[in-house]
Design a protein around this motif. Structure first.
Motif, PDB file in Angstrom:
ATOM      1  N   ALA A 122       4.148   0.471 -10.414  1.00 44.77           N
ATOM      2  CA  ALA A 122       2.721   0.529 -10.116  1.00 44.77           C
ATOM      3  C   ALA A 122       2.445   1.472  -8.969  1.00 44.77           C
ATOM      4  O   ALA A 122       3.344   1.931  -8.265  1.00 44.77           O
ATOM      5  CB  ALA A 122       2.209  -0.869  -9.784  1.00 44.77           C
ATOM      6  N   GLY A 123       1.152   1.752  -8.775  1.00 43.33           N
ATOM      7  CA  GLY A 123       0.736   2.607  -7.688  1.00 43.33           C
ATOM      8  C   GLY A 123       0.283   3.949  -8.194  1.00 43.33           C
ATOM      9  O   GLY A 123       0.482   4.317  -9.345  1.00 43.33           O
ATOM     10  N   ALA A 124      -0.331   4.721  -7.307  1.00 48.47           N
ATOM     11  CA  ALA A 124      -0.892   6.004  -7.713  1.00 48.47           C
ATOM     12  C   ALA A 124       0.173   6.954  -8.204  1.00 48.47           C
ATOM     13  O   ALA A 124      -0.032   7.709  -9.153  1.00 48.47           O
ATOM     14  CB  ALA A 124      -1.652   6.628  -6.540  1.00 48.47           C
ATOM     15  N   ALA A 125       1.371   6.970  -7.578  1.00 47.73           N
ATOM     16  CA  ALA A 125       2.414   7.882  -8.002  1.00 47.73           C
ATOM     17  C   ALA A 125       2.859   7.589  -9.410  1.00 47.73           C
ATOM     18  O   ALA A 125       3.135   8.481 -10.203  1.00 47.73           O
ATOM     19  CB  ALA A 125       3.602   7.794  -7.044  1.00 47.73           C
ATOM     20  N   ARG A 138       0.875  -1.166   0.000  1.00 52.04           N
ATOM     21  CA  ARG A 138       0.000   0.000   0.000  1.00 52.04           C
ATOM     22  C   ARG A 138       0.914   1.218   0.000  1.00 52.04           C
ATOM     23  O   ARG A 138       0.996   1.979   0.951  1.00 52.04           O
ATOM     24  CB  ARG A 138      -0.902  -0.007   1.232  1.00 52.04           C
ATOM     25  CG  ARG A 138      -1.860  -1.172   1.258  1.00 52.04           C
ATOM     26  CD  ARG A 138      -2.893  -1.085   0.141  1.00 52.04           C
ATOM     27  NE  ARG A 138      -3.800  -2.235   0.154  1.00 52.04           N
ATOM     28  CZ  ARG A 138      -4.789  -2.391  -0.709  1.00 52.04           C
ATOM     29  NH1 ARG A 138      -4.983  -1.499  -1.660  1.00 52.04           N
ATOM     30  NH2 ARG A 138      -5.562  -3.458  -0.653  1.00 52.04           N
ATOM     31  N   ALA A 139       1.628   1.391  -1.102  1.00 50.05           N
ATOM     32  CA  ALA A 139       2.618   2.455  -1.205  1.00 50.05           C
ATOM     33  C   ALA A 139       2.261   3.381  -2.347  1.00 50.05           C
ATOM     34  O   ALA A 139       1.456   3.057  -3.215  1.00 50.05           O
ATOM     35  CB  ALA A 139       4.016   1.847  -1.436  1.00 50.05           C
ATOM     36  N   ALA A 140       2.887   4.570  -2.352  1.00 46.38           N
ATOM     37  CA  ALA A 140       2.644   5.516  -3.433  1.00 46.38           C
ATOM     38  C   ALA A 140       3.066   4.927  -4.772  1.00 46.38           C
ATOM     39  O   ALA A 140       2.442   5.174  -5.798  1.00 46.38           O
ATOM     40  CB  ALA A 140       3.403   6.810  -3.160  1.00 46.38           C
ATOM     41  N   ALA A 141       4.124   4.148  -4.779  1.00 47.13           N
ATOM     42  CA  ALA A 141       4.588   3.483  -5.994  1.00 47.13           C
ATOM     43  C   ALA A 141       5.433   2.284  -5.592  1.00 47.13           C
ATOM     44  O   ALA A 141       6.081   2.281  -4.549  1.00 47.13           O
ATOM     45  CB  ALA A 141       5.407   4.443  -6.858  1.00 47.13           C
TER      46      ALA A 141
END
Length: 486
Positions: A430-433, A411-414
């Motif tokens: 991957a991830g929101a960043a 559950r990380a920014a990227a």
């Protein structure tokens, strides 16, 4: 590589047609390597005596290992089909099951700041909230309706566990107050410390009412349809109806400031505020420990405060150790194969179960991860802290998945997302960043930018692909990501 269905953005809620099938200590899961039990450890707080019981159960009934989950719980694998009753008896006698175990043992998903009360940081010691919330959850008939995936986070103000996409967040503030929210901190309400556990339960019961009203089987707050999302005004009303003094951001004199997002404890000796007692911090590679390693940790805890703290980053903190003997104790943990120094390649690497334990997996991802880490250690210069996830201090987590479900992903920014496929591994950041500004990503799922497909499952090829992932353009910084997505 498509994201898993459980990670849809919040404006496109997941439509569930069944209850969740999360395993528990009583509801065992049939895996390819035997049955699996997941024992909830609220807040990661575990006595050395209860730890010894878990080790005995793993040796007697399982495969001789214990796995740490991304929520600070413990899994036993390789269990026999008929051992459920014996396991329940052992766990109950050790205090590892609640009185209402049949209905409530899977809903005790509580993470708490692992160093709270130990290092002089944070705004308050939130560990007393853990037991209070656990007791109130187990006494609430309504709470039995929560899914095994619904998550509470009790953060002492440092911003570590509120970054784990919880459903209900409690954040300790100054002056004996706390912020409570479900969807986003911008909708937080202010309450007193003394009311924090009960307020978290009120928020969870509000969620269950919203699920019934929506006519869905949502497991998480983010899965509620837009027209049934939880609202801060209604939460305030429910809190006040229960006699809890609560204020909105406006009433409290302005909005709440988001805490700086931090990660879990680094491995090593962690100083305490008085200088005489310290905590030991160690990581288990891929979250998997032998019972020999586990018993060594339990013995270290017995020599300290008698407690272990399991972290959502698959680490273990041993509080209350004598500062004079701590380096020797840490060396024993290192000698047993645990990670005890910052910058170790394992610090940023996680993986799902993979083959042979999971029938859906297309590769033995843990063996492949070990091969890449071993290759790095063989070629790294002495003192080189950079791991396969990138340079220390700027590393992205690397998660290895045996299939598109990506179980246990950060559950990380990227993060670097390695997913096994029929023709090798697919690799993406991957991830929101990684998705970048304006993408509409919320941080709830592994969206991002692809780097390579069809990477052969050899250590050299995988290590080269990971290096390539870190040479591609950088995603936004963590600070930018928080502003964009949270």
């Amino acid at each position: 590589m498509p994201p898993p269905s459980s990670a849809a953005p919040r404006d496109e809620p997941v439509i569930r047609d069944r209850g969740d099938a999360c395993p528990g200590a009583l509801r065992l899961h049939a895996a390819d390597d035997g049955y699996l039990a997941r024992v909830r450890i609220p807040g990661g707080l575990l006595t050395s005596g209860a730890a010894a019981v878990l080790a005995g159960a793993a040796d007697r009934l399982g495969d001789g290992h214990l796995d740490l989950t991304s929520r600070g719980n413990v899994q036993l694998r390789g269990l026999g089909a008929s051992c459920g009753g014996e396991l329940a008896e052992l766990l109950g006698a050790a205090g590892l099951l609640p009185p209402a175990a049949a209905t409530h043992e899977r809903v005790r998903n509580i993470v708490a700041s692992p160093l709270s009360g130990l290092d002089g940081q944070g705004n308050a010691d939130v560990t007393p909230w853990v037991g209070a919330l656990d007791r109130q959850l187990c006494a609430s008939g309504a709470a039995a309706g929560l899914s095994g995936r619904f998550l509470f986070a009790l953060d002492d103000g440092r911003g570590d566990v509120t970054s784990l996409a919880p459903d209900v967040s409690l954040l300790a503030l100054g002056a004996g107050t706390a912020a409570l929210w479900t969807r986003d901190v911008s909708e937080a309400v202010r309450i007193g410390h003394q009311d924090a556990p009960e307020a978290a339960l009120v928020a969870a019961e509000y969620f269950l009412d919203a699920v019934r009203s929506a006519g869905t089987k949502a497991w998480r707050v983010s899965e509620l349809p837009a027209e049934h999302q939880l609202e801060s005004d209604e939460l305030l009303r429910r809190l006040r109806e229960r006699g809890i003094r609560a204020e909105s951001a406006d009433q409290a004199g302005g909005g709440f400031v988001r805490p700086r997002r931090t990660v879990g404890p680094r491995p090593g000796v962690l100083a305490g505020p008085d200088g005489t007692r310290v905590a030991l911090s160690a990581l288990a590679p891929l979250g998997r420990l032998t019972t020999t390693q586990w018993r060594l940790l339990a013995a270290s805890a017995s020599a300290g405060s008698g407690e272990l703290r399991l972290t959502p980053w698959r680490g273990i903190v041993v509080p209350g150790c004598d500062a004079a003997t701590a380096p020797e104790a840490l060396a024993r943990l290192a000698g047993a194969g645990l990670v005890t120094r910052p910058g170790d390649p394992w610090e940023h690497v996680t993986a799902c179960t993979g083959r042979p334990g999971c029938g859906k997996a297309l590769a033995d991802v843990r063996a492949d991860a070990r091969a890449v880490v071993s290759l790095h250690r063989a070629v790294a210069a002495p003192g080189d802290a950079a791991g396969p996830a990138g340079p220390a201090g700027a590393a992205l987590p690397v998660h290895w998945s045996g299939c598109e479900r990506r179980c246990g992903h950060p559950r990380a920014a990227a993060w670097v997302d390695l997913v096994a496929g029929p023709g090798g591994y697919g690799l993406a950041v991957a991830g929101a960043a990684a998705a970048g500004a304006g993408s509409g990503a919320t941080g709830s799922g592994p969206v991002g930018r692809a780097v390579r497909e069809g990477v052969p499952a050899t250590a050299a090829d995988l290590a080269a692909a990971l290096a390539e992932a870190h040479r591609t353009p950088d995603p936004p910084t963590s600070r930018q990501t928080q502003q964009q997505t949270q």
